[in-house]
Scaffold this motif. Structure first.
Motif, mmCIF file in Angstrom:
data_model
loop_
_atom_site.group_PDB
_atom_site.id
_atom_site.type_symbol
_atom_site.label_atom_id
_atom_site.label_comp_id
_atom_site.label_asym_id
_atom_site.label_seq_id
_atom_site.Cartn_x
_atom_site.Cartn_y
_atom_site.Cartn_z
ATOM 1 N N PHE A 271 45.581 -4.920 9.529
ATOM 2 C CA PHE A 271 47.050 -4.591 9.785
ATOM 3 C C PHE A 271 47.452 -6.059 10.066
ATOM 4 O O PHE A 271 46.892 -7.063 10.370
ATOM 5 C CB PHE A 271 47.371 -4.106 11.075
ATOM 6 C CG PHE A 271 47.044 -2.690 10.985
ATOM 7 C CD1 PHE A 271 47.875 -1.678 10.480
ATOM 8 C CD2 PHE A 271 45.849 -2.311 11.286
ATOM 9 C CE1 PHE A 271 47.588 -0.224 10.395
ATOM 10 C CE2 PHE A 271 45.270 -0.850 11.388
ATOM 11 C CZ PHE A 271 46.142 0.053 10.954
ATOM 12 N N ALA A 272 48.867 -6.434 9.308
ATOM 13 C CA ALA A 272 49.642 -7.666 9.431
ATOM 14 C C ALA A 272 50.709 -7.074 10.356
ATOM 15 O O ALA A 272 51.646 -6.336 10.076
ATOM 16 C CB ALA A 272 50.148 -8.100 8.290
ATOM 17 N N ILE A 273 50.867 -7.842 11.581
ATOM 18 C CA ILE A 273 51.758 -7.438 12.586
ATOM 19 C C ILE A 273 52.855 -8.599 12.496
ATOM 20 O O ILE A 273 52.380 -9.828 12.634
ATOM 21 C CB ILE A 273 51.198 -7.228 14.056
ATOM 22 C CG1 ILE A 273 50.009 -6.454 13.854
ATOM 23 C CG2 ILE A 273 52.035 -7.098 15.008
ATOM 24 C CD1 ILE A 273 49.298 -6.243 15.209
ATOM 25 N N SER A 274 53.834 -8.105 12.247
ATOM 26 C CA SER A 274 55.189 -9.227 12.373
ATOM 27 C C SER A 274 56.220 -8.689 12.963
ATOM 28 O O SER A 274 56.305 -7.564 13.568
ATOM 29 C CB SER A 274 55.385 -9.347 10.751
ATOM 30 O OG SER A 274 56.333 -8.418 10.328
ATOM 31 N N VAL A 275 57.276 -9.478 13.215
ATOM 32 C CA VAL A 275 58.505 -9.036 13.946
ATOM 33 C C VAL A 275 59.522 -8.419 12.960
ATOM 34 O O VAL A 275 60.749 -7.895 13.172
ATOM 35 C CB VAL A 275 59.214 -10.292 14.650
ATOM 36 C CG1 VAL A 275 58.295 -10.697 15.757
ATOM 37 C CG2 VAL A 275 59.477 -11.409 13.690
ATOM 38 N N GLU A 276 59.141 -8.660 11.641
ATOM 39 C CA GLU A 276 59.920 -8.178 10.678
ATOM 40 C C GLU A 276 59.453 -6.544 10.386
ATOM 41 O O GLU A 276 58.382 -6.287 10.138
ATOM 42 C CB GLU A 276 59.836 -8.904 9.174
ATOM 43 C CG GLU A 276 60.127 -10.257 9.314
ATOM 44 C CD GLU A 276 59.846 -10.851 8.113
ATOM 45 O OE1 GLU A 276 60.598 -11.653 7.588
ATOM 46 O OE2 GLU A 276 58.716 -10.900 7.782
ATOM 47 N N ARG A 277 60.540 -5.716 10.340
ATOM 48 C CA ARG A 277 60.222 -4.328 9.874
ATOM 49 C C ARG A 277 60.209 -4.285 8.179
ATOM 50 O O ARG A 277 58.998 -3.674 7.809
ATOM 51 C CB ARG A 277 61.540 -3.497 9.934
ATOM 52 C CG ARG A 277 61.457 -1.788 9.516
ATOM 53 C CD ARG A 277 62.510 -1.305 9.685
ATOM 54 N NE ARG A 277 63.161 -0.942 11.007
ATOM 55 C CZ ARG A 277 62.857 -0.340 11.901
ATOM 56 N NH1 ARG A 277 61.883 0.640 11.524
ATOM 57 N NH2 ARG A 277 63.302 -0.146 13.296
ATOM 58 N N ARG A 278 60.688 -4.930 7.387
ATOM 59 C CA ARG A 278 60.549 -5.449 5.928
ATOM 60 C C ARG A 278 59.959 -6.735 5.790
ATOM 61 O O ARG A 278 60.567 -7.434 6.125
ATOM 62 C CB ARG A 278 61.472 -4.921 5.079
ATOM 63 C CG ARG A 278 61.445 -4.809 3.580
ATOM 64 C CD ARG A 278 62.474 -4.314 2.910
ATOM 65 N NE ARG A 278 61.985 -4.396 1.468
ATOM 66 C CZ ARG A 278 62.885 -4.212 0.571
ATOM 67 N NH1 ARG A 278 64.106 -3.375 0.965
ATOM 68 N NH2 ARG A 278 62.655 -4.059 -0.580
ATOM 69 N N LEU A 279 58.773 -7.042 5.268
ATOM 70 C CA LEU A 279 58.041 -8.281 4.972
ATOM 71 C C LEU A 279 58.883 -9.158 4.151
ATOM 72 O O LEU A 279 59.478 -8.839 3.149
ATOM 73 C CB LEU A 279 56.814 -8.315 4.663
ATOM 74 C CG LEU A 279 55.763 -7.552 5.548
ATOM 75 C CD1 LEU A 279 54.343 -7.421 4.694
ATOM 76 C CD2 LEU A 279 55.501 -8.205 6.760
#
Length: 300
Positions: A271-279
């Motif tokens: 997984f790539a975990i980010s603070v963005e809902r949409r990359l």
């Protein structure tokens, strides 16, 4: 206004762990440096250090201050570099946290395309436990976290887990183990020394359950939070160890091990975990695209 000279003194002491060593580096007397730190603490209204024997330990406020101090001086270094190299394109930092359980080969395969972007990128990697990396992501010290599991629902952190792909598992071992086996897979694993991922790995429980379902009882001789360390022990002949199918050829070449068998019943996910809902970050998008090329939607 913040006294940046005091901030620099604080950071030096925090990294040195002792007033005397920091004073030597700064070419100050310990008494002068102690006074400067006290003045800084008084200005901020909090204690940044507490004494533990002969060492100075950071308080909670001190650890928070050090995070910001590191960022401030990093930006300062980037400013200096940009002004001294005005004709060269500026490389934007791409700060990635890599969970310990993620195989290093997988991390490289996924991150390498970010270095080939038209806009220059300076890759800054940090390896740690997922929980620690997620905390740094939440305060924007990281742009993305690579992990083998989604962000735990129990963590009070706003983040989004973007599936990158999944694959089956191969079991590999040093040739001294693999060359003496006569039974077919997976029966050939019975009674062998086995190295398994540590408790932080999402692969651990499915692996143990699969062995139990198959009635296979290897001898677990070690568990490792770091995949590269597990591979090094496997290379030395300590035991059989699991690797993702997408990396098995690379691992066999790098560590001179042979494959004992593979299964699609155990799936390793990334997984790539980010603070963005949409990359939207260009480098994160490059990682996502690389994952689509490397992992097949169905099977391997």
């Amino acid at each position: 206004m913040l006294n940046y000279k005091h901030l620099y003194y604080f950071r030096t002491v925090a990294n040195a762990g002792a007033l005397n060593r920091a004073a030597e580096k700064l070419h100050l007397t310990p008494q002068t440096l102690s006074g400067q730190i006290s003045a800084f603490e008084e200005r901020l209204g909090v204690a940044l250090f507490r004494r533990s024997g002969r060492r100075l330990e950071l308080t909670d406020a001190g650890r928070t201050a050090l995070v910001y101090a590191d960022d401030i001086f990093q930006v300062g270094a980037e400013l200096e570099d940009a002004l001294q190299n005005r004709l060269a394109p500026r490389a934007h930092p791409f700060r990635v946290g890599i969970a310990d359980a993620v195989p290093k080969v997988i991390a490289y395969q996924l991150l390498a395309p970010a270095l080939a972007l038209a806009e220059p990128v300076k890759l800054v990697c940090r390896e740690d436990r997922l929980e620690q990396l997620a905390a740094e992501l939440s305060i924007h010290r990281l742009d993305m976290v690579l992990a083998d599991r989604p962000l735990p629902a129990t963590m009070d952190i706003k983040g989004y887990s973007h599936p990158l792909g999944e694959c089956g598992i191969a079991f590999v071992a040093a040739r001294s183990i693999g060359n003496v086996l006569e039974q077919a897979f997976p029966a050939n694993l019975h009674g062998l020394p086995l190295l398994i991922p540590g408790e932080d790995s999402a692969l651990r429980v499915p692996l143990l359950r699969w062995l139990e379902r198959k009635g296979i009882q290897p001898t677990i001789v070690g568990e490792f939070g770091d995949s590269a360390l597990m591979s090094a022990f496997g290379q030395a002949g300590a035991g059989v160890f699991p690797v993702p199918l997408t990396t098995v050829q690379d691992v066999m070449r790098q560590y001179d091990v042979s494959e004992l068998g593979r299964t699609h019943e155990i799936r390793e996910r990334f997984f790539a975990i980010s603070v963005e809902r949409r990359l939207s970050h260009p480098a994160v998008l490059a990682v996502s695209e690389a994952a689509r090329q490397r992992f097949r939607p169905q099977g391997d």
